[in-house]
Write a protein that holds these residues in place. Sequence first.
Motif, PDB file in Angstrom:
ATOM      1  N   LYS A 106       0.664  -1.182   0.013  1.00 33.89           N
ATOM      2  CA  LYS A 106       0.047  -0.112   0.000  1.00 33.89           C
ATOM      3  C   LYS A 106       0.798   1.098   0.047  1.00 33.89           C
ATOM      4  O   LYS A 106       0.557   2.074  -0.635  1.00 33.89           O
ATOM      5  N   SER A 107       1.675   1.469   0.804  1.00 34.15           N
ATOM      6  CA  SER A 107       2.639   2.540   0.904  1.00 34.15           C
ATOM      7  C   SER A 107       3.835   2.640  -0.371  1.00 34.15           C
ATOM      8  O   SER A 107       4.090   3.544  -0.752  1.00 34.15           O
ATOM      9  N   THR A 108       4.133   1.647  -0.761  1.00 31.79           N
ATOM     10  CA  THR A 108       4.934   1.614  -2.217  1.00 31.79           C
ATOM     11  C   THR A 108       4.157   2.269  -3.233  1.00 31.79           C
ATOM     12  O   THR A 108       4.829   2.851  -4.414  1.00 31.79           O
ATOM     13  N   ASN A 109       2.694   2.090  -3.418  1.00 34.64           N
ATOM     14  CA  ASN A 109       1.939   2.793  -4.494  1.00 34.64           C
ATOM     15  C   ASN A 109       1.963   4.213  -4.458  1.00 34.64           C
ATOM     16  O   ASN A 109       1.767   4.839  -5.419  1.00 34.64           O
ATOM     17  N   LEU A 110       2.301   5.016  -3.356  1.00 38.56           N
ATOM     18  CA  LEU A 110       2.436   6.379  -2.964  1.00 38.56           C
ATOM     19  C   LEU A 110       3.873   6.866  -3.233  1.00 38.56           C
ATOM     20  O   LEU A 110       4.733   6.273  -2.798  1.00 38.56           O
ATOM     21  N   PRO A 111       3.851   7.873  -3.951  1.00 36.15           N
ATOM     22  CA  PRO A 111       5.286   8.528  -4.015  1.00 36.15           C
ATOM     23  C   PRO A 111       5.663   9.129  -2.639  1.00 36.15           C
ATOM     24  O   PRO A 111       4.736   9.451  -1.576  1.00 36.15           O
ATOM     25  N   SER A 141       8.120  10.611  10.162  1.00 31.84           N
ATOM     26  CA  SER A 141       8.082   9.415   9.366  1.00 31.84           C
ATOM     27  C   SER A 141       7.690   9.767   7.817  1.00 31.84           C
ATOM     28  O   SER A 141       8.356   9.327   6.816  1.00 31.84           O
ATOM     29  N   ILE A 142       6.571  10.491   7.918  1.00 31.96           N
ATOM     30  CA  ILE A 142       5.927  10.798   6.640  1.00 31.96           C
ATOM     31  C   ILE A 142       6.653  11.586   5.646  1.00 31.96           C
ATOM     32  O   ILE A 142       6.791  11.282   4.305  1.00 31.96           O
ATOM     33  N   PHE A 143       7.283  12.579   6.186  1.00 31.05           N
ATOM     34  CA  PHE A 143       7.899  13.602   5.319  1.00 31.05           C
ATOM     35  C   PHE A 143       9.598  13.250   5.361  1.00 31.05           C
ATOM     36  O   PHE A 143      10.373  14.238   4.797  1.00 31.05           O
ATOM     37  N   HIS A 144       9.941  12.265   5.828  1.00 33.54           N
ATOM     38  CA  HIS A 144      11.472  11.787   5.988  1.00 33.54           C
ATOM     39  C   HIS A 144      12.507  13.076   6.254  1.00 33.54           C
ATOM     40  O   HIS A 144      13.158  13.287   5.719  1.00 33.54           O
ATOM     41  N   ILE A 145      12.111  13.656   7.629  1.00 36.31           N
ATOM     42  CA  ILE A 145      12.702  14.598   8.043  1.00 36.31           C
ATOM     43  C   ILE A 145      12.972  14.414   9.807  1.00 36.31           C
ATOM     44  O   ILE A 145      12.229  13.703  10.400  1.00 36.31           O
ATOM     45  N   ASP A 146      14.121  14.774  10.233  1.00 35.74           N
ATOM     46  CA  ASP A 146      14.288  14.745  11.479  1.00 35.74           C
ATOM     47  C   ASP A 146      14.444  16.118  12.127  1.00 35.74           C
ATOM     48  O   ASP A 146      15.011  16.856  11.890  1.00 35.74           O
TER      49      ASP A 146
END
Length: 148
Positions: free
Chosen positions: A61-66, A104-109
């Motif tokens: 499911k998550s790989t279908n989304l960019p 987690s969603i935006f790949h940021i710390d």
Amino acid sequence: MTISCFSRNKYDIKLSLDTFYFEADPNFSTSHDYKAAKIIANDLIQVYLEDQLHKTVYKEKSTNLPKLNWAGSKTALTELIYALHAQGAFDNADIKIIAKTFESIFHIDLGDFYYTFMELKNRKVNRTKFLDSLRDALIKRMEEQEEE
């Protein structure tokens, strides 16, 4: 199954013993240790397989989304997170959980987002600079679409 089947050197031959029992050390094992171990092992295998299935389905499911990467500043994202929390947009969720989810969603710390919020509170001019710019950008887009 009776309690005696879990006592050493006591077994009831009528309880269908595994052949393993005759190979085991009677001073160490009971007549049904092997059966109990198999039941526990099968339960653990079931949990493992269900977990792997869940991960596979979630991954599909998550790989279908960019993937989304946050292009704004960490301060801007922190301002947005605190605004959403203050508004109650997430069913009384803890601010830390909201922040970790956004990370987690935006790949940021975000680092120490509590400290960043303290800096936002100490701003002398325009404490909600990012939120104001969001509002202005949205209004501008609406006005542009009305002109079309």
